[in-house]
Design a protein around this motif. Sequence first.
Motif, PDB file in Angstrom:
ATOM      1  N   SER A 171       0.832  -1.209   0.000  1.00  0.00           N
ATOM      2  CA  SER A 171       0.000   0.000   0.000  1.00  0.00           C
ATOM      3  C   SER A 171       0.867   1.260   0.000  1.00  0.00           C
ATOM      4  CB  SER A 171      -0.952  -0.001   1.193  1.00  0.00           C
ATOM      5  OG  SER A 171      -0.264   0.240   2.386  1.00  0.00           O
ATOM      6  N   ARG A 172       2.012   1.220   0.677  1.00  0.00           N
ATOM      7  CA  ARG A 172       2.918   2.369   0.666  1.00  0.00           C
ATOM      8  C   ARG A 172       3.468   2.604  -0.738  1.00  0.00           C
ATOM      9  NH1 ARG A 172       6.744   1.012   4.443  1.00  0.00           N
ATOM     10  NH2 ARG A 172       5.366   1.773   6.074  1.00  0.00           N
ATOM     11  N   ARG A 173       3.850   1.531  -1.423  1.00  0.00           N
ATOM     12  CA  ARG A 173       4.350   1.688  -2.790  1.00  0.00           C
ATOM     13  C   ARG A 173       3.266   2.253  -3.700  1.00  0.00           C
ATOM     14  NH1 ARG A 173       6.860  -3.299  -1.657  1.00  0.00           N
ATOM     15  NH2 ARG A 173       5.185  -4.420  -2.689  1.00  0.00           N
ATOM     16  N   ARG A 174       2.028   1.794  -3.515  1.00  0.00           N
ATOM     17  CA  ARG A 174       0.907   2.288  -4.318  1.00  0.00           C
ATOM     18  C   ARG A 174       0.664   3.773  -4.040  1.00  0.00           C
ATOM     19  NH1 ARG A 174      -3.462  -0.328  -2.327  1.00  0.00           N
ATOM     20  NH2 ARG A 174      -2.588  -2.295  -2.995  1.00  0.00           N
ATOM     21  N   ARG A 175       0.787   4.174  -2.773  1.00  0.00           N
ATOM     22  CA  ARG A 175       0.578   5.568  -2.398  1.00  0.00           C
ATOM     23  C   ARG A 175       1.711   6.458  -2.918  1.00  0.00           C
ATOM     24  NH1 ARG A 175       1.295   5.639   3.245  1.00  0.00           N
ATOM     25  NH2 ARG A 175       3.379   6.352   2.798  1.00  0.00           N
ATOM     26  N   ASP A 176       2.939   5.931  -2.960  1.00  0.00           N
ATOM     27  CA  ASP A 176       4.096   6.713  -3.371  1.00  0.00           C
ATOM     28  C   ASP A 176       4.274   6.786  -4.882  1.00  0.00           C
ATOM     29  OD1 ASP A 176       4.516   6.894  -0.675  1.00  0.00           O
ATOM     30  OD2 ASP A 176       6.185   5.475  -0.628  1.00  0.00           O
ATOM     31  N   LYS A 177       3.605   5.920  -5.605  1.00  0.00           N
ATOM     32  CA  LYS A 177       3.793   5.840  -7.052  1.00  0.00           C
ATOM     33  C   LYS A 177       3.532   7.160  -7.786  1.00  0.00           C
ATOM     34  CE  LYS A 177       2.651   1.951  -9.040  1.00  0.00           C
ATOM     35  NZ  LYS A 177       1.887   0.887  -9.700  1.00  0.00           N
ATOM     36  N   PRO A 178       2.470   7.928  -7.462  1.00  0.00           N
ATOM     37  CA  PRO A 178       2.257   9.187  -8.190  1.00  0.00           C
ATOM     38  C   PRO A 178       3.383  10.201  -7.994  1.00  0.00           C
ATOM     39  CG  PRO A 178       0.256   8.554  -7.041  1.00  0.00           C
ATOM     40  CD  PRO A 178       1.323   7.616  -6.592  1.00  0.00           C
ATOM     41  N   ILE A 179       3.931  10.278  -6.799  1.00  0.00           N
ATOM     42  CA  ILE A 179       5.037  11.219  -6.553  1.00  0.00           C
ATOM     43  C   ILE A 179       6.266  10.786  -7.338  1.00  0.00           C
ATOM     44  CG2 ILE A 179       6.634  12.098  -4.794  1.00  0.00           C
ATOM     45  CD1 ILE A 179       3.957  13.374  -4.509  1.00  0.00           C
ATOM     46  N   ILE A 180       6.534   9.493  -7.361  1.00  0.00           N
ATOM     47  CA  ILE A 180       7.700   8.997  -8.100  1.00  0.00           C
ATOM     48  C   ILE A 180       7.524   9.234  -9.602  1.00  0.00           C
ATOM     49  CG2 ILE A 180       8.937   6.874  -8.732  1.00  0.00           C
ATOM     50  CD1 ILE A 180       8.866   6.103  -5.817  1.00  0.00           C
ATOM     51  N   ALA A 181       6.317   9.023 -10.113  1.00  0.00           N
ATOM     52  CA  ALA A 181       6.051   9.287 -11.536  1.00  0.00           C
ATOM     53  C   ALA A 181       6.232  10.770 -11.841  1.00  0.00           C
ATOM     54  CB  ALA A 181       4.641   8.839 -11.897  1.00  0.00           C
ATOM     55  N   ARG A 182       5.793  11.626 -10.941  1.00  0.00           N
ATOM     56  CA  ARG A 182       5.916  13.076 -11.118  1.00  0.00           C
ATOM     57  C   ARG A 182       7.383  13.486 -11.155  1.00  0.00           C
ATOM     58  NH1 ARG A 182       2.577  16.885  -7.153  1.00  0.00           N
ATOM     59  NH2 ARG A 182       0.991  15.624  -8.136  1.00  0.00           N
ATOM     60  N   VAL A 183       8.173  12.992 -10.211  1.00  0.00           N
ATOM     61  CA  VAL A 183       9.580  13.359 -10.156  1.00  0.00           C
ATOM     62  C   VAL A 183      10.311  12.814 -11.376  1.00  0.00           C
ATOM     63  CG1 VAL A 183      11.711  13.157  -8.816  1.00  0.00           C
ATOM     64  CG2 VAL A 183       9.554  13.530  -7.652  1.00  0.00           C
ATOM     65  N   THR A 184       9.953  11.622 -11.815  1.00  0.00           N
ATOM     66  CA  THR A 184      10.565  11.051 -13.019  1.00  0.00           C
ATOM     67  C   THR A 184      10.288  11.938 -14.230  1.00  0.00           C
ATOM     68  OG1 THR A 184      10.290   8.836 -12.124  1.00  0.00           O
ATOM     69  CG2 THR A 184      10.663   8.999 -14.487  1.00  0.00           C
ATOM     70  N   TYR A 185       9.052  12.421 -14.331  1.00  0.00           N
ATOM     71  CA  TYR A 185       8.671  13.296 -15.448  1.00  0.00           C
ATOM     72  C   TYR A 185       9.515  14.569 -15.445  1.00  0.00           C
ATOM     73  CZ  TYR A 185       5.862  16.351 -18.372  1.00  0.00           C
ATOM     74  OH  TYR A 185       5.452  17.218 -19.349  1.00  0.00           O
ATOM     75  N   PHE A 186       9.649  15.194 -14.279  1.00  0.00           N
ATOM     76  CA  PHE A 186      10.410  16.443 -14.205  1.00  0.00           C
ATOM     77  C   PHE A 186      11.919  16.197 -14.309  1.00  0.00           C
ATOM     78  CE2 PHE A 186       6.351  17.862 -12.460  1.00  0.00           C
ATOM     79  CZ  PHE A 186       6.139  18.945 -13.300  1.00  0.00           C
ATOM     80  N   GLN A 187      12.372  15.025 -13.917  1.00  0.00           N
ATOM     81  CA  GLN A 187      13.777  14.676 -14.108  1.00  0.00           C
ATOM     82  C   GLN A 187      14.090  14.609 -15.605  1.00  0.00           C
ATOM     83  OE1 GLN A 187      14.933  10.602 -13.207  1.00  0.00           O
ATOM     84  NE2 GLN A 187      16.846  11.306 -12.286  1.00  0.00           N
ATOM     85  N   GLU A 188      13.188  13.995 -16.367  1.00  0.00           N
ATOM     86  CA  GLU A 188      13.376  13.925 -17.824  1.00  0.00           C
ATOM     87  C   GLU A 188      13.300  15.314 -18.455  1.00  0.00           C
ATOM     88  OE1 GLU A 188      14.343  11.401 -19.762  1.00  0.00           O
ATOM     89  OE2 GLU A 188      14.592  10.334 -17.866  1.00  0.00           O
ATOM     90  N   ALA A 189      12.413  16.173 -17.946  1.00  0.00           N
ATOM     91  CA  ALA A 189      12.288  17.533 -18.470  1.00  0.00           C
ATOM     92  C   ALA A 189      13.584  18.307 -18.266  1.00  0.00           C
ATOM     93  CB  ALA A 189      11.123  18.249 -17.801  1.00  0.00           C
ATOM     94  N   VAL A 190      14.200  18.127 -17.108  1.00  0.00           N
ATOM     95  CA  VAL A 190      15.460  18.815 -16.816  1.00  0.00           C
ATOM     96  C   VAL A 190      16.577  18.253 -17.696  1.00  0.00           C
ATOM     97  CG1 VAL A 190      17.219  19.148 -15.035  1.00  0.00           C
ATOM     98  CG2 VAL A 190      14.823  19.512 -14.492  1.00  0.00           C
ATOM     99  N   ARG A 191      16.581  16.954 -17.897  1.00  0.00           N
ATOM    100  CA  ARG A 191      17.614  16.346 -18.753  1.00  0.00           C
ATOM    101  C   ARG A 191      17.484  16.815 -20.194  1.00  0.00           C
ATOM    102  NH1 ARG A 191      17.697  10.223 -16.233  1.00  0.00           N
ATOM    103  NH2 ARG A 191      19.004  10.764 -14.454  1.00  0.00           N
ATOM    104  N   GLN A 192      16.255  17.042 -20.646  1.00  0.00           N
ATOM    105  CA  GLN A 192      16.059  17.575 -22.001  1.00  0.00           C
ATOM    106  C   GLN A 192      16.572  19.010 -22.102  1.00  0.00           C
ATOM    107  OE1 GLN A 192      11.884  17.153 -22.759  1.00  0.00           O
ATOM    108  NE2 GLN A 192      12.021  14.939 -23.065  1.00  0.00           N
ATOM    109  N   ASN A 193      16.645  19.702 -20.972  1.00  0.00           N
ATOM    110  CA  ASN A 193      17.149  21.073 -20.919  1.00  0.00           C
ATOM    111  C   ASN A 193      18.641  21.094 -20.561  1.00  0.00           C
ATOM    112  OD1 ASN A 193      16.636  23.869 -21.167  1.00  0.00           O
ATOM    113  ND2 ASN A 193      16.562  24.071 -18.941  1.00  0.00           N
TER     114      ASN A 193
END
Length: 179
Positions: A49-71
Amino acid sequence: MPNTLEKTRKKILRKRGGVLDGLHQNSRDSQRLHTAQGRDERLEAIARSRRRRDKPIIARVTYFQEAVRQNDNKPLTLEAIQAKISEFVHQFDEEYENMKKARRAGRAPGPKEDMLKLRIATLQKEYQNGYYLPDLTDENNLQVLDRWDKSWTYLANLAWVKITTTGTVKPTLFPPQSN
């Protein structure tokens, strides 16, 4: 992964001389094994349940990590950050519209369509009240973000901010607090 059952099993095996076959159903040792197994199952359910709850934050950070790498790992301006947030918030719009069009007239929306609608509404509301993300304007924070290995514990090393649709930037702490 919980290992209480294995530890208990080893202790009982040592005590009984390596034989576990002759345990009586209601013996103390079988009760200990049963308790240990229940504890392991409980701990695994909590971790799931903790992994399920944390998944949206991890997906969000992954998205912004890729955005920064593209920059090229350079700090982003507030306008660029808001554009990326808007892109992230509206990432499900096309899928939701396709589901709406595919549904026959007069039919109630399906559960998946309801979940997408709820997810979109939640993201939009959060963006209006203050969107929670790592600080993408700080060079040192971007270096830490670039080294991030998708683990929850490493996220505490990042500086976090809340950005609203009006452009207000407010520093905040990790992990996000429930309202």
